[in-house]
Write an enzyme that holds these catalytic residues in place. Structure first.
Site, PDB file in Angstrom:
ATOM      1  N   TYR A 108       3.308   7.103  -9.837  1.00 12.01           N
ATOM      2  CA  TYR A 108       3.895   5.965 -10.547  1.00 12.01           C
ATOM      3  C   TYR A 108       3.480   5.938 -12.016  1.00 12.01           C
ATOM      4  CZ  TYR A 108       5.406   4.066  -6.082  1.00 12.01           C
ATOM      5  OH  TYR A 108       6.028   3.897  -4.875  1.00 12.01           O
TER       6      TYR A 108
ATOM      7  N   HIS B 242      -0.125   1.001  -7.310  1.00 15.02           N
ATOM      8  CA  HIS B 242       0.846   1.808  -8.039  1.00 15.02           C
ATOM      9  C   HIS B 242       0.423   2.043  -9.493  1.00 15.02           C
ATOM     10  CE1 HIS B 242       4.416   1.076  -5.069  1.00 15.02           C
ATOM     11  NE2 HIS B 242       3.346   1.625  -4.520  1.00 15.02           N
TER      12      HIS B 242
ATOM     13  N   ARG C 190      17.601  -3.964  -4.273  1.00  9.69           N
ATOM     14  CA  ARG C 190      16.884  -2.830  -4.863  1.00  9.69           C
ATOM     15  C   ARG C 190      17.798  -2.042  -5.794  1.00  9.69           C
ATOM     16  NH1 ARG C 190      13.736   2.133  -1.692  1.00  9.69           N
ATOM     17  NH2 ARG C 190      13.227   3.327  -3.563  1.00  9.69           N
TER      18      ARG C 190
ATOM     19  N   ASN D 144       6.017  -4.561  -1.133  1.00  9.19           N
ATOM     20  CA  ASN D 144       5.866  -4.396  -2.575  1.00  9.19           C
ATOM     21  C   ASN D 144       6.405  -5.604  -3.337  1.00  9.19           C
ATOM     22  OD1 ASN D 144       4.658  -1.802  -2.866  1.00  9.19           O
ATOM     23  ND2 ASN D 144       6.570  -0.871  -2.208  1.00  9.19           N
TER      24      ASN D 144
ATOM     25  N   CYS E 205      -1.365   0.367   0.858  1.00  8.36           N
ATOM     26  CA  CYS E 205      -0.404   1.291   0.250  1.00  8.36           C
ATOM     27  C   CYS E 205      -0.676   2.680   0.803  1.00  8.36           C
ATOM     28  CB  CYS E 205      -0.565   1.282  -1.270  1.00  8.36           C
ATOM     29  SG  CYS E 205       0.587   2.364  -2.160  1.00  8.36           S
TER      30      CYS E 205
END
Length: 421
Positions: free
Chosen positions: A244, A194, A90, A144, A164
């Site tokens: 987002y 998102h 990440r 995700n 989500c």
């Protein structure tokens, strides 16, 4: 009832366990298996999970294992919450895109594509193991990028629904502002994972009074601040975008901001170290307050509601989920995965009808869906050219030189996870 959580060693898991304990009448779990390859984390999280159940007098049994096949055996439902490559991957996803002047984020843009490429093959392998163990088991995906991962599962014929926490977060936030019970708040929630907008906030049900104009008039400043957006954006749209959407509506500002501070991954990694130390304390028997800063607020309640509806009659009949479009948004293919209100039961999720969308939203949804088509193709079949095309199609990238540079960086940083590279 037996549930398995793949990725059970996550620091998120105590949030999930707390929900299972509090809402045991809705979802009566007899056995819960936490599955994770990281045995050291699993021991810490599993110990806290058992203490939370014991404190709240939950009679269910919690076990842990590093063996996926053993963990999912005879499970009625399997929750997926894994992170292939961990926080280190990440961290890379959030940094190398910035070198090309693009947003570095783990679920959208180039970083989101990298995560999809790492994740889809692993999730499909796990899903095949679930199917062999129990073909009737439901797979609930919280991993995700949820939209792409859920589409991969559905296309492979798995019984899967994506989940989500964005919608339930808005529901709870609006309920507080309106001083009503969350169950009274119904969202006109439309889009892709998102990439969603709250087009209406209705009291009492899908046909209730739309109080969104009142919310924006009375609480617009607070709502915009939570989204980290200029209030002018919210006022001009007249709807509430997912936070987002900030990556789209304020892309250059976000890129400048991300270049001046530590990545979110670095913050989370430090938080996880502290959380794991807490989890190792035998006196701790509840989720710590620090966990609220880790993310995933209300995830447990959404997961309980969804699992209860898929496995029985305990959950809400209408929930926001990720599932096949099936004509709901007529400008998308039927097998696109959208995030909308759906009727959920033992047979799965059926999207509710939505009003015709303003081209402002429909155009972006169609664009990102096209990117997701290409992203999933790249995840399933590999190849530099497929990665390049997906990046070029993404509205946050869209330039030849950017896509070229990002393709090389993505492959270099993820080679160990790409079987074809």
């Amino acid at each position: 009832m037996k549930l398995a959580v793949v990725g059970g060693g996550s620091t998120y898991t105590p949030e999930l366990i707390d929900g299972f304990a509090r809402l045991r009448d809705t979802l009566p779990i007899e056995e819960l298996v936490l599955v994770d390859p990281a045995a050291d984390r699993l021991e810490l999280v599993g110990g806290l999970a058992r203490r939370i159940f014991a404190k709240q007098d939950h009679a269910g049994r919690i076990t842990t294992t590093t063996d996926v096949d053993a963990g999912v055996a005879d499970a009625d439902a399997v929750l997926l919450q894994l992170r292939v490559g961990g926080q280190a991957a990440r961290e890379r996803d959030e940094t190398w895109p910035l070198e090309c002047g693009c947003v570095g984020q783990e679920t959208t843009g180039a970083g989101g594509l990298a995560k999809a490429l790492r994740t889809v093959p692993v999730v499909l392998d796990i899903a095949e193991r679930v199917r062999r163990a129990n073909p009737d088991a439901w797979i609930i995906d919280f991993t995700n990028p949820v939209g792409i991962v859920t589409r991969a599962l559905l296309q492979a014929g798995h019984k899967a629904v994506g989940l989500c926490n964005v919608a339930i977060g808005f529901q709870r936030k609006f309920a507080r502002l309106l001083d009503v019970n969350p169950s009274e708040v119904h969202l006109d929630h439309v889009g892709l994972n998102h990439l969603t907008w709250e087009l209406g906030v209705r009291l009492g049900g899908p046909d209730g009074e739309n109080v969104l104009p009142r919310l924006l008039a009375e609480h617009g400043e607070a709502i915009a601040a939570d989204l980290r957006m200029d209030r002018r954006i919210v006022d001009r749209l007249g709807v509430v975008p997912s936070y987002y959407l900030r990556y789209f509506y304020a892309h250059d500002e976000v890129v400048r901001e991300l270049g001046t501070k530590p990545s979110r991954a670095a913050e989370v990694a430090a938080m996880e170290k502290e959380l794991l130390a807490m989890y190792g304390d035998p006196a701790l028997d509840e989720k710590p307050e620090l966990l609220a800063k880790r993310g995933g607020a209300f995830y447990s309640e959404a997961a309980v509601d969804l699992a209860a509806s898929l496995l029985g009659d305990g959950g809400s009949p209408v929930q926001v989920v990720n599932t096949y479009n099936r004509g709901t948004l007529p400008f998308l293919p039927d097998d696109a995965v959208i995030e909308v209100q759906a009727r959920v039961g033992r047979d799965g999720a059926t999207p509710l009808a939505v009003p015709a969308l303003d081209p402002l939203y429909a155009g972006l949804i169609a664009n990102v869906t096209a990117y997701e088509d290409l992203a999933l193709d790249a995840a399933l079949r590999g190849g530099r050219d497929r990665i390049f095309k997906a990046l070029l199609a993404h509205p946050l990238i869209g330039q030849f030189d950017y896509a070229e540079g990002l393709t090389d960086r993505l492959i270099a940083h993820n080679r160990e996870h790409l079987a074809w590279a």
